[in-house]
Design a protein around this motif. Structure first.
Motif, mmCIF file in Angstrom:
data_model
loop_
_atom_site.group_PDB
_atom_site.id
_atom_site.type_symbol
_atom_site.label_atom_id
_atom_site.label_comp_id
_atom_site.label_asym_id
_atom_site.label_seq_id
_atom_site.Cartn_x
_atom_site.Cartn_y
_atom_site.Cartn_z
ATOM 1 N N SER A 273 0.834 -1.204 0.000
ATOM 2 C CA SER A 273 0.000 0.000 0.000
ATOM 3 C C SER A 273 0.869 1.255 0.000
ATOM 4 O O SER A 273 0.409 2.329 -0.369
ATOM 5 C CB SER A 273 -0.926 0.021 1.217
ATOM 6 N N LEU A 274 2.145 1.100 0.386
ATOM 7 C CA LEU A 274 3.047 2.254 0.444
ATOM 8 C C LEU A 274 4.213 2.131 -0.537
ATOM 9 O O LEU A 274 4.641 3.093 -1.122
ATOM 10 C CB LEU A 274 3.586 2.424 1.868
ATOM 11 N N TRP A 275 4.738 0.926 -0.706
ATOM 12 C CA TRP A 275 5.847 0.731 -1.653
ATOM 13 C C TRP A 275 5.644 -0.543 -2.455
ATOM 14 O O TRP A 275 5.085 -1.510 -1.977
ATOM 15 C CB TRP A 275 7.196 0.711 -0.934
ATOM 16 N N GLN A 276 6.122 -0.497 -3.703
ATOM 17 C CA GLN A 276 6.021 -1.663 -4.577
ATOM 18 C C GLN A 276 7.389 -2.235 -4.906
ATOM 19 O O GLN A 276 7.487 -3.267 -5.557
ATOM 20 C CB GLN A 276 5.301 -1.299 -5.884
ATOM 21 N N SER A 277 8.438 -1.565 -4.457
ATOM 22 C CA SER A 277 9.793 -2.055 -4.754
ATOM 23 C C SER A 277 10.735 -1.659 -3.622
ATOM 24 O O SER A 277 10.425 -0.788 -2.818
ATOM 25 C CB SER A 277 10.309 -1.458 -6.067
ATOM 26 N N ARG A 278 11.871 -2.312 -3.621
ATOM 27 C CA ARG A 278 12.899 -1.991 -2.625
ATOM 28 C C ARG A 278 13.361 -0.544 -2.788
ATOM 29 O O ARG A 278 13.601 0.149 -1.798
ATOM 30 C CB ARG A 278 14.067 -2.956 -2.786
ATOM 31 N N LEU B 84 1.532 12.511 7.845
ATOM 32 C CA LEU B 84 0.146 12.059 8.024
ATOM 33 C C LEU B 84 -0.152 10.852 7.139
ATOM 34 O O LEU B 84 -0.822 9.910 7.564
ATOM 35 C CB LEU B 84 -0.834 13.196 7.730
ATOM 36 N N ARG B 85 0.370 10.877 5.920
ATOM 37 C CA ARG B 85 0.160 9.747 4.996
ATOM 38 C C ARG B 85 0.850 8.484 5.519
ATOM 39 O O ARG B 85 0.263 7.402 5.518
ATOM 40 C CB ARG B 85 0.690 10.123 3.614
ATOM 41 N N ILE B 86 2.080 8.622 5.973
ATOM 42 C CA ILE B 86 2.819 7.476 6.521
ATOM 43 C C ILE B 86 2.082 6.931 7.736
ATOM 44 O O ILE B 86 1.911 5.717 7.891
ATOM 45 C CB ILE B 86 4.262 7.882 6.891
ATOM 46 N N HIS B 87 1.627 7.816 8.591
ATOM 47 C CA HIS B 87 0.896 7.408 9.799
ATOM 48 C C HIS B 87 -0.327 6.582 9.427
ATOM 49 O O HIS B 87 -0.591 5.535 10.020
ATOM 50 C CB HIS B 87 0.486 8.651 10.594
#
Length: 159
Positions: A105-110, A144-147
């Motif tokens: 949901s936040l990252w698709q790759s290393r 806020l997005r990371i949270h």
């Protein structure tokens, strides 16, 4: 949170967590997100490695944490002394556990994960050390997005 022989307390319980939308201080939101991120990473490692999860943390980080613990004259578990920049290294070292759901949901790759951690560290430094520069609206929005993602991960990960 108890993981094998390791016990550590996430300083903010679910009952005490303010609604992020109501929080006026992005530093509080960031501190909470950082605490939760520590707990999630430990939980994922424990799920993958059982009671030996601490061994999945790179040895140089384990040694540095032990040194910090001794310097602080603390009886707390060494994991409590992991810096946020070291969390990035821990995730890289254990990429297989962090490459799928719910983390996509936040990252698709290393590479994306590295960039997100680097941005988080940069924003954290700006927020926690405001004498350098004032935090930007974009930086606060990023926190806020990371949270929000971290809260979603907590819900999605098995207990």
């Amino acid at each position: 949170l108890r993981l094998g022989d390791f016990r550590f307390r996430v300083a903010i319980s679910a009952i005490d967590i303010p609604d992020v939308a109501e929080s006026d201080d992005p530093r509080e939101v960031l501190a909470e997100a950082e605490q939760r991120l520590h707990a999630i990473i430990a939980k994922v490692l424990h799920r993958a490695h059982g009671d030996l999860w601490w061994e999945a943390v790179p040895s140089e980080i384990r040694a540095d944490c032990e040194e910090r613990r001794i310097e602080a004259k603390s009886a707390e578990q060494p994991y409590r002394f992991v810096f946020i920049r070291e969390l990035k290294t821990i995730v890289i070292a254990n990429w297989e556990q962090f490459r799928g759901e719910p983390f996509t949901s936040l990252w698709q790759s290393r590479t994306q994960m590295r960039d997100i951690f680097s941005s988080l560290i940069s924003v954290r430094n700006t927020l926690m050390h405001p004498t350098r520069t004032a935090p930007s609206e974009m930086g606060v929005g990023f926190v806020l997005r990371i949270h929000k993602h971290i809260q979603e991960w907590e819900k999605a990960l098995p207990t």
